[in-house]
Write a protein that holds these residues in place. Structure first.
Motif, PDB file in Angstrom:
ATOM      1  N   GLY A  80       0.794  -1.233   0.000  1.00 33.40           N
ATOM      2  CA  GLY A  80       0.000   0.000   0.000  1.00 33.40           C
ATOM      3  C   GLY A  80       0.818   1.269   0.000  1.00 33.40           C
ATOM      4  O   GLY A  80       0.469   2.231   0.703  1.00 33.40           O
ATOM      5  N   ALA A  81       1.898   1.315  -0.785  1.00 35.32           N
ATOM      6  CA  ALA A  81       2.708   2.535  -0.862  1.00 35.32           C
ATOM      7  C   ALA A  81       1.837   3.715  -1.280  1.00 35.32           C
ATOM      8  O   ALA A  81       1.032   3.616  -2.206  1.00 35.32           O
ATOM      9  N   VAL A  82       1.989   4.824  -0.584  1.00 35.60           N
ATOM     10  CA  VAL A  82       1.197   6.029  -0.858  1.00 35.60           C
ATOM     11  C   VAL A  82       1.962   6.902  -1.855  1.00 35.60           C
ATOM     12  O   VAL A  82       3.154   7.169  -1.660  1.00 35.60           O
ATOM     13  N   PRO A  83       1.314   7.361  -2.933  1.00 39.05           N
ATOM     14  CA  PRO A  83       1.995   8.209  -3.917  1.00 39.05           C
ATOM     15  C   PRO A  83       2.574   9.469  -3.275  1.00 39.05           C
ATOM     16  O   PRO A  83       1.999  10.010  -2.324  1.00 39.05           O
ATOM     17  N   GLU A  84       3.685   9.930  -3.802  1.00 35.44           N
ATOM     18  CA  GLU A  84       4.378  11.083  -3.234  1.00 35.44           C
ATOM     19  C   GLU A  84       3.489  12.320  -3.191  1.00 35.44           C
ATOM     20  O   GLU A  84       3.497  13.074  -2.220  1.00 35.44           O
ATOM     21  N   GLU A  85       2.690  12.523  -4.248  1.00 34.51           N
ATOM     22  CA  GLU A  85       1.849  13.717  -4.271  1.00 34.51           C
ATOM     23  C   GLU A  85       0.758  13.650  -3.192  1.00 34.51           C
ATOM     24  O   GLU A  85       0.357  14.676  -2.636  1.00 34.51           O
ATOM     25  N   VAL A  86       0.298  12.454  -2.879  1.00 35.09           N
ATOM     26  CA  VAL A  86      -0.701  12.287  -1.821  1.00 35.09           C
ATOM     27  C   VAL A  86      -0.064  12.538  -0.455  1.00 35.09           C
ATOM     28  O   VAL A  86      -0.658  13.198   0.412  1.00 35.09           O
TER      29      VAL A  86
END
Length: 449
Positions: free
Chosen positions: A351-357
């Protein structure tokens, strides 16, 4: 002809705990007669105290090593990154920079000194150059860090500190008190108590009975705080997770024995995220305890740090964190977007969270906290508070200081207008007249205005 004095350049990176390690090494080197410099070119060799906590810190440390090799050529590496190993067991720094004279991990000051002696023999001792007990400090003269233990027994999935610094090792109570008393004799007005896990102090020793000032005391954080409180100094606690022991410290704050200030790195509030982080998952209990602490000590200041964008963090879980902040009404907050650290267990979580998020969540949290902090600062306008001066007045008669509610370097400051001169380490009474984004503006009212 004047004999050449061996000179060592020093670069200290990372946290306050690493700064204390640097102070210890410099103290020993100065006592042996070495000169310490802040310039690569004027030094016979350079020591870099590195940080290896997050990727940005690792990059900064490696850049510093590369620069020192380029500018000087003779470099010893110490500190957290110095203890980092590759998968095959080889030293991480030595593999990248084979030209360094040696690499030593954290809390191994004797090995650093042995490397120095091997590559730059010691001169005659610098008799009379150092005050016994006080040592060299890299902080301003009127405040100091006091490290009470090394290492950590926690296994947070985002952190590799236990791998770098080992398990918890508490210092003997009498050793801590001797250092604290020496600092007081040297003119220190504020002591900041630090460790990887401050309230865990003494747990590795079974909270055994010890002695301080001839009195039998147990080796535990509340007893240490009580003894430090006898010094009559500002005693400020950092890196305090809300273990039950903290409940026994708050009364000392209410009584004025130590400062009503807790630096409490909570990291998150959502139970599921806290479990993924391998941290205690009881945000509801934390809120209850904060409420109880404030009833007992209304002047209490709470600072904390949080991580957003941890692997698997959902929007709902992030909203839970925002709701926690609305309820907790913390005074000061720092927030970091999750950054993977090589060797940390969290790297394998789904579940890696995108950098922009991550960045969007960080901004939302800090916008909310800015409103909370601004309201709390505004409530102090019109009050008179004691201010510890950090910087003397400028040409406009404005000095810079802090109250019990502000720790150096991490919190805001108080700008105090005064007609009489002040020096770092002076205490003055000042009336708060207005707020800025993070700071306060005040007028001196104790006869110096």
């Amino acid at each position: 002809m004047t004999a050449h004095i061996p000179t060592i350049g020093f670069v200290s990176l990372g946290c306050a705990k690493a700064l204390v390690d640097t102070e210890r090494v410099i103290t020993e080197l100065r006592a042996e007669g070495y000169r310490i410099a802040g310039d690569y070119k004027d030094s016979d060799l350079v020591i870099i105290n590195t940080c290896g906590f997050i990727n940005e810190a690792i990059a900064e440390s490696l850049d510093a090593v590369a620069e020192a090799l380029r500018e000087n050529g003779r470099v010893i590496v110490m500190g957290c990154l110095g203890g980092k190993k590759n998968a095959d067991g080889s030293n991480y720094v030595k593999e990248l920079h084979p030209a360094v004279l040696g690499v030593v991990g954290p809390e191994k000051e004797k090995e650093v000194l042995e490397l120095v002696h091997r590559h730059l023999p010691a001169p005659h001792p610098a008799f009379g150059e150092l005050r016994p007990g006080a040592g060299v400090r890299l902080t301003p003269h009127h405040y100091a860090y006091l490290k009470i233990s090394e290492g950590c027994n926690n296994h947070c999935t985002f952190c590799i500190i236990p791998q770098l610094r080992g398990r918890l090792v508490s210092r003997p109570m009498n050793s801590i008190m001797m250092e604290a008393e020496a600092l007081k004799e040297d003119g220190v007005k504020e002591i900041m108590v630090i460790a990887e896990d401050t309230p865990a102090y003494g747990s590795d020793l079974g909270y055994r009975l010890s002695f301080a000032g001839g009195r039998p005391v147990h080796t535990r954080i509340e007893d240490l705080c009580r003894e430090l409180g006898r010094l009559g100094l500002w005693i400020r606690l950092h890196y305090v997770y809300p273990y039950p022991a903290v409940d026994r410290i708050i009364p000392l704050m209410a009584e004025g024995k130590i400062l009503p200030y807790l630096d409490m790195p909570l990291q998150h509030s959502d139970p599921e995220v806290l479990r993924a982080m391998a941290r205690p998952a009881h945000a509801d209990r934390t809120l209850e305890r904060i409420e109880a602490w404030r009833k007992l000590c209304p002047d209490l200041t709470l600072r904390s740090t949080f991580i957003v964008g941890f692997p698997g963090e959902t929007e709902r879980q992030f909203e839970n964190l925002l709701e926690f902040l609305r309820e907790a009404q913390l005074d000061r907050v720092g927030c970091f977007a999750y950054s993977p650290v090589e060797g940390a267990k969290a790297n394998s979580l789904p579940g890696a969270v995108p950098e922009e998020v991550k960045e969007e969540r960080r901004k939302r949290l800090m916008e909310l906290q800015a409103e909370i902090s601004a309201a709390k600062l505004a409530r102090r306008v019109g009050g008179v508070e004691k201010v510890l001066i950090d910087e003397p007045e400028n040409e406009d008669g404005v000095a810079v200081g802090r109250t019990v509610h502000e720790a150096p370097e991490v919190d805001g400051v108080v700008y105090v207008t005064t007609k009489k001169p002040v020096n770092p380490g002076d205490f003055v009474e000042a009336k708060i007249v207005r707020t800025e984004e993070h700071d306060l503006v005040a007028l001196r009212v104790d006869g110096g205005a």
